[in-house]
Design a protein around this motif. Sequence first.
Motif, PDB file in Angstrom:
ATOM      1  N   THR A 108     -31.942 -49.828  43.202  1.00  0.00           N
ATOM      2  CA  THR A 108     -33.246 -50.289  42.699  1.00  0.00           C
ATOM      3  C   THR A 108     -33.263 -50.494  41.175  1.00  0.00           C
ATOM      4  N   ILE A 109     -34.308 -51.180  40.750  1.00  0.00           N
ATOM      5  CA  ILE A 109     -34.541 -51.433  39.310  1.00  0.00           C
ATOM      6  C   ILE A 109     -35.957 -50.981  38.995  1.00  0.00           C
ATOM      7  N   GLU A 110     -36.123 -50.366  37.820  1.00  0.00           N
ATOM      8  CA  GLU A 110     -37.495 -50.097  37.361  1.00  0.00           C
ATOM      9  C   GLU A 110     -37.639 -50.576  35.923  1.00  0.00           C
ATOM     10  N   ILE A 111     -38.643 -51.402  35.690  1.00  0.00           N
ATOM     11  CA  ILE A 111     -38.926 -51.878  34.331  1.00  0.00           C
ATOM     12  C   ILE A 111     -40.249 -51.255  33.895  1.00  0.00           C
ATOM     13  N   GLY A 112     -40.197 -50.362  32.928  1.00  0.00           N
ATOM     14  CA  GLY A 112     -41.391 -49.638  32.468  1.00  0.00           C
ATOM     15  C   GLY A 112     -41.445 -48.259  33.082  1.00  0.00           C
ATOM     16  N   VAL A 113     -40.919 -47.281  32.354  1.00  0.00           N
ATOM     17  CA  VAL A 113     -40.732 -45.924  32.893  1.00  0.00           C
ATOM     18  C   VAL A 113     -41.824 -44.962  32.435  1.00  0.00           C
ATOM     19  N   TYR A 114     -42.196 -45.060  31.166  1.00  0.00           N
ATOM     20  CA  TYR A 114     -43.121 -44.100  30.517  1.00  0.00           C
ATOM     21  C   TYR A 114     -42.585 -42.684  30.755  1.00  0.00           C
ATOM     22  N   THR A 115     -43.389 -41.770  31.332  1.00  0.00           N
ATOM     23  CA  THR A 115     -42.858 -40.405  31.531  1.00  0.00           C
ATOM     24  C   THR A 115     -42.138 -40.251  32.879  1.00  0.00           C
ATOM     25  N   GLY A 116     -42.179 -41.305  33.698  1.00  0.00           N
ATOM     26  CA  GLY A 116     -41.324 -41.298  34.884  1.00  0.00           C
ATOM     27  C   GLY A 116     -41.959 -40.962  36.221  1.00  0.00           C
ATOM     28  N   TYR A 117     -43.272 -41.129  36.354  1.00  0.00           N
ATOM     29  CA  TYR A 117     -43.897 -40.764  37.641  1.00  0.00           C
ATOM     30  C   TYR A 117     -43.430 -41.704  38.769  1.00  0.00           C
ATOM     31  N   SER A 118     -43.446 -43.026  38.523  1.00  0.00           N
ATOM     32  CA  SER A 118     -42.972 -43.952  39.574  1.00  0.00           C
ATOM     33  C   SER A 118     -41.458 -43.833  39.736  1.00  0.00           C
ATOM     34  N   LEU A 119     -40.782 -43.511  38.645  1.00  0.00           N
ATOM     35  CA  LEU A 119     -39.326 -43.306  38.691  1.00  0.00           C
ATOM     36  C   LEU A 119     -38.993 -42.136  39.615  1.00  0.00           C
ATOM     37  N   LEU A 120     -39.753 -41.070  39.469  1.00  0.00           N
ATOM     38  CA  LEU A 120     -39.543 -39.878  40.300  1.00  0.00           C
ATOM     39  C   LEU A 120     -39.891 -40.174  41.765  1.00  0.00           C
ATOM     40  N   ALA A 121     -40.977 -40.932  41.973  1.00  0.00           N
ATOM     41  CA  ALA A 121     -41.349 -41.314  43.351  1.00  0.00           C
ATOM     42  C   ALA A 121     -40.200 -42.095  43.995  1.00  0.00           C
ATOM     43  N   THR A 122     -39.535 -42.922  43.178  1.00  0.00           N
ATOM     44  CA  THR A 122     -38.401 -43.720  43.669  1.00  0.00           C
ATOM     45  C   THR A 122     -37.186 -42.822  43.916  1.00  0.00           C
ATOM     46  N   ALA A 123     -36.890 -41.981  42.927  1.00  0.00           N
ATOM     47  CA  ALA A 123     -35.710 -41.103  43.032  1.00  0.00           C
ATOM     48  C   ALA A 123     -35.804 -40.188  44.256  1.00  0.00           C
ATOM     49  N   LEU A 124     -37.013 -39.766  44.575  1.00  0.00           N
ATOM     50  CA  LEU A 124     -37.203 -38.894  45.748  1.00  0.00           C
ATOM     51  C   LEU A 124     -37.033 -39.666  47.062  1.00  0.00           C
ATOM     52  N   ALA A 125     -37.305 -40.964  47.017  1.00  0.00           N
ATOM     53  CA  ALA A 125     -37.296 -41.755  48.259  1.00  0.00           C
ATOM     54  C   ALA A 125     -35.917 -42.281  48.637  1.00  0.00           C
ATOM     55  N   ILE A 126     -35.101 -42.590  47.631  1.00  0.00           N
ATOM     56  CA  ILE A 126     -33.803 -43.222  47.931  1.00  0.00           C
ATOM     57  C   ILE A 126     -32.771 -42.145  48.291  1.00  0.00           C
TER      58      ILE A 126
END
Length: 272
Positions: A108-126
């Motif tokens: 996956t790719i994420e553009i716009g991380v900030y403190t990482g809430y959506s990043l963490l949601a992604t990391a937990l899912a994959i």
Amino acid sequence: MMPTKGQYFTQEKRREREREREREMATNGEETKQSQEIKHQEVGHKSLLQSDELYQYILETSVYPREPEPMKELREITAKHPWNLMTTSADEGQFLNMLLKLINAKKTIEIGVYTGYSLLATALAIPDDGTILAMDINRENYELGLPVIQKAGLAHKIDFREGPALPVLDQLIEDPKNYGSFDFAFVDADKDNYWNYHKRLIDLVKVGGVIGYDNTLWNGSVVAPPDAPMRKYVRYYRDFVLEFNKAIVADPRVEICQLPVGDGITLCRRIS
Ligand code: SAM
Ligand code: CA
């Protein structure tokens, strides 16, 4: 007293006129009801979003009770940050997490991380060998949430690149090996570049893969009159969001679905 022939006809005419009026009123009434129903269907979602109580109900009954502990921790850390307005909401985080699992996303790719809430949601899912190429011009905010991600044992999935996302995407499309190699991309950064991101991501994401563009309802400003009071940054990006929404619906390479989750998320499924 019996009516005369003339009186009878007058009475009959009056009754007929009354029956006609009743029929008219009934028909109009029915039409009004129907048009109201259509109208209500049209505004249904809007009223749903505008009800704070209903939103709170969603959070309290469906989202918070099932929010993974690291996400809760990161949400609480972010809440203390002065720019916390930028974070992905908990219900959107839950949605992303579910979506990624449904599509079996791995790369996956994420553009716009900030403190990482959506990043963490992604990391937990994959899966454990899944990857996220995460980009943000600001590393400091990413590092605020990083300890939570590390503690959850997920940091190995993340390749964080500090700096503007566009040059990173440009570098990726130079190598044909990267074409169609990503399952999912989440775009949640500078709205004036959404179309530029799309032009690159469409080649990087596989056919059948998904790109999520966030904030496509842009604080509701997409339907506000141009002279409505708006925060400066909302007004500035509004035209870009409107232009993007028009462009994406006309792109035959993707199927789209705009959801009123968070600030609006447009899902694009690449079809060619
Ligand atoms: N997805 C994040 C979350 O779940 O908390 C929120 C992202 S926030 C709305 C937008 C982010 O985009 C900011 O952290 C900002 O630094 C970043 N950004 C702005 N312009 C950028 C650019 N050109 N390239 C990469 N990141 C950018
Ligand atoms: Ca967002």
